[in-house]
Design a protein around this motif. Structure first.
Motif, PDB file in Angstrom:
ATOM      1  N   TRP A  22      41.623  38.361  -0.731  1.00  0.00           N
ATOM      2  CA  TRP A  22      42.726  39.119  -0.130  1.00  0.00           C
ATOM      3  C   TRP A  22      43.918  38.211   0.141  1.00  0.00           C
ATOM      4  O   TRP A  22      45.061  38.538  -0.217  1.00  0.00           O
ATOM      5  N   LEU A  23      43.681  37.050   0.766  1.00  0.00           N
ATOM      6  CA  LEU A  23      44.771  36.144   1.119  1.00  0.00           C
ATOM      7  C   LEU A  23      45.471  35.603  -0.123  1.00  0.00           C
ATOM      8  O   LEU A  23      46.700  35.632  -0.221  1.00  0.00           O
ATOM      9  N   ASP A  24      44.702  35.113  -1.086  1.00  0.00           N
ATOM     10  CA  ASP A  24      45.310  34.550  -2.295  1.00  0.00           C
ATOM     11  C   ASP A  24      46.137  35.600  -3.041  1.00  0.00           C
ATOM     12  O   ASP A  24      47.249  35.322  -3.489  1.00  0.00           O
ATOM     13  N   ALA A  25      45.583  36.809  -3.188  1.00  0.00           N
ATOM     14  CA  ALA A  25      46.315  37.874  -3.883  1.00  0.00           C
ATOM     15  C   ALA A  25      47.527  38.322  -3.076  1.00  0.00           C
ATOM     16  O   ALA A  25      48.584  38.606  -3.646  1.00  0.00           O
ATOM     17  N   ALA A  29      51.407  38.519  -4.171  1.00  0.00           N
ATOM     18  CA  ALA A  29      52.034  39.845  -4.306  1.00  0.00           C
ATOM     19  C   ALA A  29      52.993  40.194  -3.176  1.00  0.00           C
ATOM     20  O   ALA A  29      53.878  41.027  -3.356  1.00  0.00           O
ATOM     21  N   HIS A  30      52.807  39.579  -2.017  1.00  0.00           N
ATOM     22  CA  HIS A  30      53.593  39.962  -0.840  1.00  0.00           C
ATOM     23  C   HIS A  30      54.306  38.770  -0.200  1.00  0.00           C
ATOM     24  O   HIS A  30      54.242  38.585   1.014  1.00  0.00           O
ATOM     25  N   PRO A  31      55.041  37.978  -0.969  1.00  0.00           N
ATOM     26  CA  PRO A  31      55.725  36.830  -0.356  1.00  0.00           C
ATOM     27  C   PRO A  31      56.752  37.254   0.693  1.00  0.00           C
ATOM     28  O   PRO A  31      57.067  36.487   1.606  1.00  0.00           O
ATOM     29  N   PHE A  32      57.257  38.468   0.579  1.00  0.00           N
ATOM     30  CA  PHE A  32      58.252  38.974   1.524  1.00  0.00           C
ATOM     31  C   PHE A  32      57.674  39.149   2.923  1.00  0.00           C
ATOM     32  O   PHE A  32      58.420  39.186   3.901  1.00  0.00           O
ATOM     33  N   ILE A  33      56.373  39.246   3.059  1.00  0.00           N
ATOM     34  CA  ILE A  33      55.747  39.391   4.384  1.00  0.00           C
ATOM     35  C   ILE A  33      55.724  38.055   5.110  1.00  0.00           C
ATOM     36  O   ILE A  33      55.861  38.004   6.327  1.00  0.00           O
ATOM     37  N   GLY A  34      55.553  36.978   4.372  1.00  0.00           N
ATOM     38  CA  GLY A  34      55.522  35.644   4.963  1.00  0.00           C
ATOM     39  C   GLY A  34      54.103  35.129   5.155  1.00  0.00           C
ATOM     40  O   GLY A  34      53.202  35.869   5.553  1.00  0.00           O
ATOM     41  N   ARG A  35      53.929  33.860   4.850  1.00  0.00           N
ATOM     42  CA  ARG A  35      52.611  33.220   4.921  1.00  0.00           C
ATOM     43  C   ARG A  35      51.994  33.300   6.318  1.00  0.00           C
ATOM     44  O   ARG A  35      50.816  33.600   6.464  1.00  0.00           O
ATOM     45  N   ASP A  36      52.785  33.026   7.367  1.00  0.00           N
ATOM     46  CA  ASP A  36      52.235  33.012   8.721  1.00  0.00           C
ATOM     47  C   ASP A  36      51.667  34.378   9.107  1.00  0.00           C
ATOM     48  O   ASP A  36      50.573  34.471   9.674  1.00  0.00           O
ATOM     49  N   ARG A  37      52.393  35.433   8.778  1.00  0.00           N
ATOM     50  CA  ARG A  37      51.917  36.778   9.116  1.00  0.00           C
ATOM     51  C   ARG A  37      50.665  37.126   8.310  1.00  0.00           C
ATOM     52  O   ARG A  37      49.732  37.729   8.833  1.00  0.00           O
ATOM     53  N   LEU A  38      50.629  36.740   7.046  1.00  0.00           N
ATOM     54  CA  LEU A  38      49.438  36.995   6.230  1.00  0.00           C
ATOM     55  C   LEU A  38      48.231  36.240   6.769  1.00  0.00           C
ATOM     56  O   LEU A  38      47.121  36.781   6.800  1.00  0.00           O
ATOM     57  N   LEU A  39      48.429  35.012   7.206  1.00  0.00           N
ATOM     58  CA  LEU A  39      47.317  34.249   7.797  1.00  0.00           C
ATOM     59  C   LEU A  39      46.799  34.931   9.064  1.00  0.00           C
ATOM     60  O   LEU A  39      45.590  34.957   9.303  1.00  0.00           O
ATOM     61  N   ARG A  42      44.658  37.929   8.068  1.00  0.00           N
ATOM     62  CA  ARG A  42      43.359  37.617   7.460  1.00  0.00           C
ATOM     63  C   ARG A  42      42.220  37.837   8.448  1.00  0.00           C
ATOM     64  O   ARG A  42      41.162  38.344   8.094  1.00  0.00           O
ATOM     65  N   ARG A  43      42.428  37.454   9.688  1.00  0.00           N
ATOM     66  CA  ARG A  43      41.388  37.643  10.710  1.00  0.00           C
ATOM     67  C   ARG A  43      41.070  39.128  10.877  1.00  0.00           C
ATOM     68  O   ARG A  43      39.917  39.524  11.013  1.00  0.00           O
ATOM     69  N   LEU A  44      42.116  39.981  10.854  1.00  0.00           N
ATOM     70  CA  LEU A  44      41.898  41.421  10.961  1.00  0.00           C
ATOM     71  C   LEU A  44      41.130  41.961   9.757  1.00  0.00           C
ATOM     72  O   LEU A  44      40.313  42.870   9.900  1.00  0.00           O
ATOM     73  N   ILE A  45      41.386  41.404   8.582  1.00  0.00           N
ATOM     74  CA  ILE A  45      40.654  41.808   7.382  1.00  0.00           C
ATOM     75  C   ILE A  45      39.165  41.561   7.612  1.00  0.00           C
ATOM     76  O   ILE A  45      38.324  42.424   7.343  1.00  0.00           O
TER      77      ILE A  45
END
Length: 149
Positions: A22-25, A29-39, A42-45
């Protein structure tokens, strides 16, 4: 793609592997969201979304390469590891979901043009858009639907 198998999610062995897919994809695919927010997400995933969904894992040579998570008829997530993208795994996961559902809906970020094109090519039709995501951020989402064929 003969070496792909689809099996049920096993929380004991799959959670960390699928959250990495999920994180790698998502970073791709979603660089506009930002790495920090995606990280942060990940915990919620791992803790909320995977345990609450009916998840199916696509494996190549026995190793997870992608997954689809269903919540009723809604695709909560469809993610394929970057190294395995564009090899038919996403199509196989959608086909598998249609063996279990008569109709599927989903939401996709419109900035993720590749995913939007992919879903439209799979026969999904756009039924609506909204200007903000689930967390209220200004990332437009398109809602798509497709009945089983």
């Amino acid at each position: 793609m003969h070496d792909v198998t689809i099996r049920a999610f096993d929380p004991a062995t799959d959670t960390e592997r699928l959250s990495k897919i999920w994180l790698d994809a998502s970073l791709l695919a979603h660089p506009f969201i930002g790495r920090d927010r995606l990280l942060e997400q990940r915990r919620l995933i791992e803790e909320r979304y995977l345990p609450a969904a009916e998840t199916w894992v696509a494996c190549r040579s026995g190793e997870p390469a992608g997954f689809i998570s269903l919540m009723e008829n809604f695709i909560g997530g469809l993610f394929v590891a970057p190294a395995h993208q564009k090899k038919g795994i996403g199509r196989r996961l959608i086909a598998h979901a249609f063996t279990r559902r008569d109709e599927l809906t989903l939401e996709v970020y419109t900035e993720n043009a590749g995913a939007l094109r992919f879903y439209l090519a799979q026969g999904f039709e756009e039924i609506s858009r909204r200007p903000r995501d689930d967390e209220g951020f200004p990332f437009e989402n398109a809602r798509l639907r497709r009945p089983a064929r």
